[in-house]
Design a protein around this motif. Sequence first.
Motif, mmCIF file in Angstrom:
data_model
loop_
_atom_site.group_PDB
_atom_site.id
_atom_site.type_symbol
_atom_site.label_atom_id
_atom_site.label_comp_id
_atom_site.label_asym_id
_atom_site.label_seq_id
_atom_site.Cartn_x
_atom_site.Cartn_y
_atom_site.Cartn_z
ATOM 1 N N THR A 154 0.957 -1.048 -0.490
ATOM 2 C CA THR A 154 -0.248 -0.114 -0.270
ATOM 3 C C THR A 154 0.853 1.384 0.032
ATOM 4 N N ARG A 155 1.921 1.086 0.364
ATOM 5 C CA ARG A 155 3.029 2.031 0.568
ATOM 6 C C ARG A 155 3.375 2.230 -0.375
ATOM 7 N N GLU A 156 3.807 1.731 -1.378
ATOM 8 C CA GLU A 156 4.778 1.692 -2.361
ATOM 9 C C GLU A 156 4.063 2.385 -3.953
ATOM 10 N N VAL A 157 2.617 2.163 -3.501
ATOM 11 C CA VAL A 157 1.553 2.117 -4.225
ATOM 12 C C VAL A 157 1.339 3.910 -4.211
ATOM 13 N N VAL A 158 0.742 3.751 -2.619
ATOM 14 C CA VAL A 158 0.457 5.297 -2.944
ATOM 15 C C VAL A 158 1.088 6.954 -2.704
ATOM 16 N N LEU A 199 -0.965 3.636 -11.299
ATOM 17 C CA LEU A 199 -1.049 2.310 -10.057
ATOM 18 C C LEU A 199 -2.696 2.803 -9.759
ATOM 19 N N VAL A 200 -3.394 3.254 -10.767
ATOM 20 C CA VAL A 200 -4.977 3.207 -10.505
ATOM 21 C C VAL A 200 -5.958 2.257 -10.703
ATOM 22 N N GLY A 201 -6.838 1.834 -10.344
ATOM 23 C CA GLY A 201 -7.653 0.764 -10.687
ATOM 24 C C GLY A 201 -9.182 0.924 -11.737
ATOM 25 N N ASP A 202 -9.804 -0.012 -12.007
ATOM 26 C CA ASP A 202 -10.370 -0.224 -12.674
ATOM 27 C C ASP A 202 -11.825 0.095 -11.362
ATOM 28 N N GLY A 203 -12.651 1.266 -11.981
ATOM 29 C CA GLY A 203 -13.806 1.151 -11.380
ATOM 30 C C GLY A 203 -13.403 2.462 -10.069
ATOM 31 N N GLY A 209 -2.571 0.932 5.618
ATOM 32 C CA GLY A 209 -3.014 0.113 5.562
ATOM 33 C C GLY A 209 -3.291 -1.230 5.170
ATOM 34 N N GLU A 210 -3.912 -2.449 5.019
ATOM 35 C CA GLU A 210 -3.461 -3.883 3.805
ATOM 36 C C GLU A 210 -4.316 -2.878 2.616
ATOM 37 N N SER A 211 -5.492 -2.178 2.735
ATOM 38 C CA SER A 211 -5.859 -1.666 1.343
ATOM 39 C C SER A 211 -6.536 -0.317 1.476
ATOM 40 N N GLU A 212 -5.705 0.375 2.611
ATOM 41 C CA GLU A 212 -6.067 1.919 2.697
ATOM 42 C C GLU A 212 -4.879 2.718 3.586
ATOM 43 N N PHE A 225 -7.013 7.238 0.496
ATOM 44 C CA PHE A 225 -6.853 6.171 -0.639
ATOM 45 C C PHE A 225 -7.409 5.096 -0.046
ATOM 46 N N ARG A 226 -8.345 4.385 -0.658
ATOM 47 C CA ARG A 226 -9.009 3.009 -0.724
ATOM 48 C C ARG A 226 -7.810 1.907 -1.854
ATOM 49 N N LEU A 227 -7.840 0.590 -1.586
ATOM 50 C CA LEU A 227 -6.809 0.292 -2.874
ATOM 51 C C LEU A 227 -8.019 -0.875 -3.183
ATOM 52 N N VAL A 228 -7.289 -1.764 -4.340
ATOM 53 C CA VAL A 228 -8.806 -3.274 -4.244
ATOM 54 C C VAL A 228 -7.004 -3.679 -5.538
ATOM 55 N N ASP A 229 -7.503 -4.983 -5.073
ATOM 56 C CA ASP A 229 -6.266 -5.652 -5.781
ATOM 57 C C ASP A 229 -4.632 -4.751 -6.065
ATOM 58 N N GLY A 230 -4.619 -3.900 -4.838
ATOM 59 C CA GLY A 230 -3.336 -3.750 -5.780
ATOM 60 C C GLY A 230 -3.061 -2.248 -6.268
ATOM 61 N N ARG A 231 -4.618 -2.015 -6.293
ATOM 62 C CA ARG A 231 -4.161 -0.220 -7.621
ATOM 63 C C ARG A 231 -4.998 0.116 -6.711
ATOM 64 N N ILE A 232 -4.795 1.876 -6.422
ATOM 65 C CA ILE A 232 -6.405 2.898 -5.928
ATOM 66 C C ILE A 232 -7.106 2.650 -6.748
ATOM 67 N N ALA A 233 -8.140 2.566 -6.035
ATOM 68 C CA ALA A 233 -9.622 2.566 -6.062
ATOM 69 C C ALA A 233 -10.132 4.035 -5.953
ATOM 70 N N ALA A 234 -10.363 4.575 -4.863
ATOM 71 C CA ALA A 234 -11.230 5.496 -4.506
ATOM 72 C C ALA A 234 -9.916 6.051 -3.630
#
Length: 123
Positions: A7-11, A29-33, A71-74, A96-105
Amino acid sequence: MSGANQTREVVRGYHEARFRGDVATAAALVGDGFSFRSPLMSSDDATGHLAGITGFVQVVTGVDLISELYGESEATLVYDVHTATPVGTQRTAEHFRLVDGRIAAIMLIFDATPWQPMRQLMG
């Protein structure tokens, strides 16, 4: 790699790419949806959100990161954005909220009051 480290690496990758105007790296780094919400605008797709980055970073003169929580996904970042506008420095919190290792929101939180006169001038 643990979830919080990923999460840290992506954000951090997104944050740094955005403020240097590197839209391609930020987009990767941004995901679908994807969705974005702030006091001034919102977007329900990455294209709409990413389109505004280039114009915004043209007025940014610096960014001071104050706090990072992962955190794990935020994640939440708190930082000051220094601008070459009458606003000057804007204290900002970004969740940030992540899903499958990419930023979802992304939810951006700041006092939009100083930006209103400029927004009215720009239409």
